[in-house]
Design a protein around this motif. Structure first.
Motif, PDB file in Angstrom:
ATOM      1  N   SER A  37      18.151  58.900  63.705  1.00  0.00           N
ATOM      2  CA  SER A  37      18.080  58.343  62.343  1.00  0.00           C
ATOM      3  C   SER A  37      17.005  57.264  62.332  1.00  0.00           C
ATOM      4  N   ALA A  38      16.798  56.687  61.179  1.00  0.00           N
ATOM      5  CA  ALA A  38      15.915  55.524  61.081  1.00  0.00           C
ATOM      6  C   ALA A  38      16.611  54.332  61.749  1.00  0.00           C
ATOM      7  N   THR A  43      16.396  52.901  55.919  1.00  0.00           N
ATOM      8  CA  THR A  43      16.328  53.813  54.754  1.00  0.00           C
ATOM      9  C   THR A  43      16.614  53.030  53.466  1.00  0.00           C
ATOM     10  N   GLU A 112      12.543  57.608  59.889  1.00  0.00           N
ATOM     11  CA  GLU A 112      12.769  58.428  61.080  1.00  0.00           C
ATOM     12  C   GLU A 112      11.468  58.636  61.854  1.00  0.00           C
ATOM     13  N   PHE A 175      17.076  64.139  59.343  1.00  0.00           N
ATOM     14  CA  PHE A 175      16.995  63.889  57.898  1.00  0.00           C
ATOM     15  C   PHE A 175      15.793  64.547  57.216  1.00  0.00           C
ATOM     16  N   ARG A 189      21.418  61.637  52.023  1.00  0.00           N
ATOM     17  CA  ARG A 189      21.794  60.494  52.858  1.00  0.00           C
ATOM     18  C   ARG A 189      22.743  60.937  53.969  1.00  0.00           C
ATOM     19  N   GLY A 191      21.782  62.595  56.426  1.00  0.00           N
ATOM     20  CA  GLY A 191      21.365  63.961  56.778  1.00  0.00           C
ATOM     21  C   GLY A 191      21.008  64.199  58.237  1.00  0.00           C
ATOM     22  N   SER A 192      20.923  63.135  59.034  1.00  0.00           N
ATOM     23  CA  SER A 192      20.560  63.350  60.444  1.00  0.00           C
ATOM     24  C   SER A 192      21.649  64.100  61.216  1.00  0.00           C
TER      25      SER A 192
HETATM   26  N1  ASP Z   1      18.306  57.558  57.586  1.00  0.00           N
HETATM   27  C1  ASP Z   1      19.031  58.393  56.676  1.00  0.00           C
HETATM   28  C2  ASP Z   1      20.131  57.576  56.001  1.00  0.00           C
HETATM   29  O1  ASP Z   1      20.256  56.389  56.242  1.00  0.00           O
HETATM   30  C3  ASP Z   1      19.571  59.605  57.331  1.00  0.00           C
HETATM   31  C4  ASP Z   1      20.575  59.346  58.416  1.00  0.00           C
HETATM   32  O2  ASP Z   1      20.627  58.271  58.991  1.00  0.00           O
HETATM   33  O3  ASP Z   1      21.366  60.241  58.693  1.00  0.00           O
HETATM   34  O4  ASP Z   1      20.854  58.126  55.221  1.00  0.00           O
END
Ligand code: ASP
Length: 435
Positions: A37-38, A43, A112, A175, A189, A191-192
């Motif tokens: 993820s980020a 995000t 990401e 994501f 959101r 989505g990772s």
């Molecule tokens: N970075 C995205 C979010 O915060 C995807 C993820 O973390 O799954 O929703």
């Protein structure tokens, strides 16, 4: 091989990234593909920057500092993340414009893209042969529903082709995907997890590990029940029921590809890697427990709809639910008799518009400040007498039940109680089932 996915809270600081890198390094014998993820909170910061654009402001300071301080603390080269400049020009180009979902996805993609580069560089510094990849360069393709894109089936084949022969450790962006025109899309959101599940299915992984900040799925919220424990195994259906009621560890949609390919999904804690976490299996595995978990969702509203016109009539329920559809109010729990329907909602946004229309067809009573307590476990399905102790225990503890419902799968019993009794209900039921 395995897929290991690390969420934002596992990547919030340089320290966290060091822990993650240790976890990856100690699993090299399992040939992991890593999905990230980020960095935690990024995000949201990207969305915030995007929302400032219409007001004529480009605000990159916090984003820049967040990434650069991690890079400095990890003793990496700041030039590693040229994406920050790329992001700045993207924001500049959109200054004062109305931001489309397409541009929003491109802006969000930087989270990401940055985190995957930082983690790969840190692993390399530790002597691990790691390389970062954008998932869309590895074959992740979707339609053009920006913000909530749907996967294209061909992705499984393409991801397999690109990733299966890779010898080092691939660090892949969660994501993100691209549409057929080559434009960046996102999977929604959170989505990772979905990315990890798709890659796991494409590569026929032995296991997909979702690393987060809790010890898997718990038998109850540990803030409510002191001796709540980690559930060792859950079936997909049990996990899906729990996801709606507080145990928001995994969204059911995201693990579907894994379940369809019968790949176990394990939820583990980055801060406590030795804890075995929760394994989610297609069939749930063997378990001695009839009940697995007791969850609660507070602050819901019950709507009781009474009408003698309903008796032996057709189309009545359709009319009622049609009104909820019209006002876009999702309904959670439903219980019905011949002349009344009780249902719960957790969002009152359009309630004031809905009520007068409902009152035209029936008598309506609204009860606010209520909570749903849900008892979940596959062992309850088709078991005689499973509900009796629930009612007894709550009655002994003077908890008044306003509504009861059992899902078609018979693996859950939902009860509506007053908000003030919600914690007590969870505690006494947990004590009854687990001591
Ligand atoms: N970075 C995205 C979010 O915060 C995807 C993820 O973390 O799954 O929703």
């Amino acid at each position: 091989m395995i897929v290991m996915k690390f969420g934002g809270t596992s990547l919030g600081s340089a320290e966290n990234i060091k822990d993650v890198s240790n976890i990856i390094s100690s699993n090299l014998d399992k040939h992991p593909v890593v999905v990230v993820s980020a960095v935690g909170g990024v995000t949201d910061l990207l969305l915030e920057s995007a929302s400032q654009l219409e007001n004529g402001k480009v605000d990159m300071d916090i984003l820049r500092e967040k990434h650069e301080s991690i890079i400095r603390e990890l003793d990496l080269d700041v030039n590693l993340i040229k994406e920050l400049d790329e992001l700045e020009s993207l924001l500049q180009n959109n200054l004062g414009k109305q931001i489309t979902l397409k541009v929003l996805d491109e802006i969000q993609s930087f989270g990401e893209r940055l985190s995957s580069k930082i983690i790969a560089a840190y692993l390399q510094k530790q002597g691990v042969d790691a390389i970062s990849f954008n998932a869309y360069d590895m074959g992740m393709q979707t339609d053009s529903t920006f913000g909530q894109a749907e996967l294209l089936e061909g992705s499984y084949r393409d991801l397999h082709e690109h990733l299966s022969g890779f010898q080092g450790v691939a660090i892949v962006t969660g994501f993100l995907a691209k549409n057929e025109k080559g434009e960046i899309t996102t999977l929604g959101r959170g989505g990772s997890d979905y990315t990890a599940s798709i890659i796991g299915a494409a590569l026929k992984a032995e296991e997909i590990q979702i690393w987060t900040d809790v010890n898997g799925v718990m038998s109850a919220d540990p803030r409510i029940v002191e001796n709540a424990h980690t559930i060792e195994t859950l079936s997909f259906d049990e996990a899906a029921e729990l996801a709606y009621f507080g145990a928001k560890v995994l969204h059911p949609k995201t693990i579907h590809p894994a379940i369809d390919h019968e790949i176990p999904v394990v939820v583990k804690n980055t801060m406590e890697p030795a804890n075995i976490g929760t394994k989610i299996l297609n069939n749930g595995g063997e378990s001695k427990d009839i009940v697995k978990s007791i969850s609660v969702k507070k602050n819901i509203t019950v709507i009781n709809i009474d009408s003698t016109k309903m008796l032996a009539a057709y189309g009545f329920l359709a009319k009622i639910f049609g009104l909820f559809d019209k006002h876009q109010i999702p309904v959670d729990m439903v219980a019905t008799s011949e002349v009344s329907v009780s249902l719960t909602i957790d969002n009152e946004d359009h309630l004031e518009e809905l009520l007068p229309e409902l009152e035209e067809v029936a008598q309506v009573k609204v009860e606010k400040d209520m909570a749903i307590v849900i008892v979940v476990g596959e062992g309850m399905a088709k078991k005689i007498g499973k509900a009796a102790p629930i009612f007894d225990v709550l009655a002994e503890n003077s908890v008044h039940i306003h509504m009861v419902s059992q899902g078609a799968s018979e693996i859950n019993i939902g009860l509506v109680v007053e908000n003030v009794n919600a914690e007590k209900a969870v505690q006494v039921l947990h004590k009854h089932y687990f001591g």
